[in-house]
Design a protein around this motif. Structure first.
Motif, mmCIF file in Angstrom:
data_model
loop_
_atom_site.group_PDB
_atom_site.id
_atom_site.type_symbol
_atom_site.label_atom_id
_atom_site.label_comp_id
_atom_site.label_asym_id
_atom_site.label_seq_id
_atom_site.Cartn_x
_atom_site.Cartn_y
_atom_site.Cartn_z
ATOM 1 N N THR A 2 4.384 -3.327 8.897
ATOM 2 C CA THR A 2 4.215 -2.560 9.980
ATOM 3 C C THR A 2 5.469 -2.517 10.824
ATOM 4 O O THR A 2 5.903 -1.507 11.308
ATOM 5 C CB THR A 2 2.913 -2.662 10.858
ATOM 6 N N GLN A 3 6.166 -3.525 10.955
ATOM 7 C CA GLN A 3 7.533 -3.785 11.855
ATOM 8 C C GLN A 3 8.287 -2.838 10.979
ATOM 9 O O GLN A 3 9.303 -2.209 11.481
ATOM 10 C CB GLN A 3 8.018 -5.259 11.900
ATOM 11 N N ASN A 4 8.535 -2.890 9.741
ATOM 12 C CA ASN A 4 9.454 -2.165 8.828
ATOM 13 C C ASN A 4 9.087 -0.607 9.065
ATOM 14 O O ASN A 4 10.241 0.139 9.313
ATOM 15 C CB ASN A 4 9.618 -2.387 7.352
ATOM 16 N N ARG A 5 7.930 -0.273 9.162
ATOM 17 C CA ARG A 5 7.484 1.118 9.285
ATOM 18 C C ARG A 5 8.019 1.580 10.796
ATOM 19 O O ARG A 5 8.723 2.771 10.942
ATOM 20 C CB ARG A 5 5.924 1.413 9.313
ATOM 21 N N GLU A 6 7.859 0.663 11.888
ATOM 22 C CA GLU A 6 8.218 1.290 13.133
ATOM 23 C C GLU A 6 9.874 1.298 13.181
ATOM 24 O O GLU A 6 10.400 1.816 14.028
ATOM 25 C CB GLU A 6 7.863 0.071 14.157
ATOM 26 N N ALA A 7 10.375 0.553 12.322
ATOM 27 C CA ALA A 7 11.976 0.660 12.229
ATOM 28 C C ALA A 7 12.242 1.630 11.279
ATOM 29 O O ALA A 7 13.734 1.940 11.194
ATOM 30 C CB ALA A 7 12.474 -0.649 11.771
ATOM 31 N N GLY A 8 11.465 2.531 10.939
ATOM 32 C CA GLY A 8 11.840 3.889 10.074
ATOM 33 C C GLY A 8 12.027 3.540 8.676
ATOM 34 O O GLY A 8 12.464 4.612 7.910
ATOM 35 N N HIS A 9 11.637 2.486 8.156
ATOM 36 C CA HIS A 9 11.599 2.106 6.508
ATOM 37 C C HIS A 9 10.282 2.352 6.160
ATOM 38 O O HIS A 9 9.259 2.003 6.935
ATOM 39 C CB HIS A 9 11.892 0.675 6.509
ATOM 40 N N GLN A 10 9.850 3.104 5.109
ATOM 41 C CA GLN A 10 8.786 3.344 4.697
ATOM 42 C C GLN A 10 8.287 2.411 3.336
ATOM 43 O O GLN A 10 9.168 2.320 2.590
ATOM 44 C CB GLN A 10 8.843 4.893 3.965
ATOM 45 N N PRO A 11 7.436 1.857 3.583
ATOM 46 C CA PRO A 11 6.669 1.089 2.567
ATOM 47 C C PRO A 11 6.351 1.541 1.332
ATOM 48 O O PRO A 11 5.846 2.745 1.259
ATOM 49 C CB PRO A 11 5.397 0.262 2.904
ATOM 50 N N GLN A 17 0.137 -1.751 -2.110
ATOM 51 C CA GLN A 17 -0.750 -2.569 -2.999
ATOM 52 C C GLN A 17 -0.578 -4.016 -2.974
ATOM 53 O O GLN A 17 -1.627 -4.854 -2.726
ATOM 54 C CB GLN A 17 -0.632 -2.039 -4.362
ATOM 55 N N ALA A 18 0.627 -4.675 -2.521
ATOM 56 C CA ALA A 18 0.565 -6.134 -2.279
ATOM 57 C C ALA A 18 0.084 -6.515 -1.296
ATOM 58 O O ALA A 18 -0.751 -7.640 -1.115
ATOM 59 C CB ALA A 18 2.121 -6.699 -2.424
ATOM 60 N N ALA A 19 0.044 -5.849 0.143
ATOM 61 C CA ALA A 19 -0.675 -5.834 1.310
ATOM 62 C C ALA A 19 -2.171 -6.101 1.035
ATOM 63 O O ALA A 19 -2.677 -6.919 1.783
ATOM 64 C CB ALA A 19 -0.173 -5.328 2.296
ATOM 65 N N LYS A 20 -2.604 -5.147 0.615
ATOM 66 C CA LYS A 20 -3.953 -5.038 0.324
ATOM 67 C C LYS A 20 -4.441 -6.248 -0.531
ATOM 68 O O LYS A 20 -5.661 -6.629 -0.216
ATOM 69 C CB LYS A 20 -4.342 -3.540 -0.296
ATOM 70 N N GLN A 21 -3.765 -6.344 -1.647
ATOM 71 C CA GLN A 21 -4.472 -7.601 -2.484
ATOM 72 C C GLN A 21 -4.256 -8.939 -1.802
ATOM 73 O O GLN A 21 -4.983 -9.915 -1.910
ATOM 74 C CB GLN A 21 -3.516 -7.815 -3.541
ATOM 75 N N ALA A 22 -3.270 -9.165 -0.693
ATOM 76 C CA ALA A 22 -3.161 -10.384 -0.016
ATOM 77 C C ALA A 22 -4.409 -10.350 0.936
ATOM 78 O O ALA A 22 -4.912 -11.411 1.215
ATOM 79 C CB ALA A 22 -1.903 -10.419 0.820
ATOM 80 N N ILE A 23 -4.670 -9.173 1.601
ATOM 81 C CA ILE A 23 -5.922 -8.936 2.804
ATOM 82 C C ILE A 23 -6.938 -9.600 1.899
ATOM 83 O O ILE A 23 -8.122 -10.127 2.338
ATOM 84 C CB ILE A 23 -5.885 -7.687 3.268
ATOM 85 N N GLU A 46 -4.174 1.511 6.069
ATOM 86 C CA GLU A 46 -4.637 2.867 5.550
ATOM 87 C C GLU A 46 -4.121 3.860 6.360
ATOM 88 O O GLU A 46 -3.492 4.792 5.786
ATOM 89 C CB GLU A 46 -6.104 2.614 5.341
ATOM 90 N N ALA A 47 -4.241 4.052 7.698
ATOM 91 C CA ALA A 47 -3.788 4.820 8.633
ATOM 92 C C ALA A 47 -2.294 5.331 8.331
ATOM 93 O O ALA A 47 -1.773 6.422 8.303
ATOM 94 C CB ALA A 47 -4.059 4.494 9.991
ATOM 95 N N GLU A 48 -1.436 3.995 8.300
ATOM 96 C CA GLU A 48 0.138 4.435 8.211
ATOM 97 C C GLU A 48 0.409 4.817 6.925
ATOM 98 O O GLU A 48 1.168 5.730 6.649
ATOM 99 C CB GLU A 48 0.578 2.990 8.284
ATOM 100 N N HIS A 49 -0.418 4.453 5.753
ATOM 101 C CA HIS A 49 -0.187 5.052 4.565
ATOM 102 C C HIS A 49 -0.352 6.590 4.287
ATOM 103 O O HIS A 49 0.338 7.153 3.904
ATOM 104 C CB HIS A 49 -0.961 4.283 3.628
#
Length: 54
Positions: A2-11, A17-23, A46-49
């Motif tokens: 989410t920090q990368n997204r705020e900095a303008g980087h798109q995941p 998928q890795a984040a969802k699996q970790a959760i 999900e909202a960010e995606h």
């Protein structure tokens, strides 16, 4: 992520998928309160995606 997204980087799809699996992995090892926090995090991801797809 989410920090990368705020900095303008798109995941990437792989990052998402890795984040969802970790959760999902964390669900089996946490308290009920932590599960609620994980659910909030999942909704945020999900909202960010969904916003990324627009």
């Amino acid at each position: 992520m989410t920090q990368n997204r705020e900095a303008g980087h798109q995941p990437s799809q792989e990052d998402m998928q890795a984040a969802k699996q970790a959760i999902q992995s964390a669900y089996s090892q946490c308290s009920q309160e932590e599960k609620q926090e994980l659910q909030q995090l999942e909704r945020k991801l999900e909202a960010e995606h969904n916003n990324q797809l627009r």
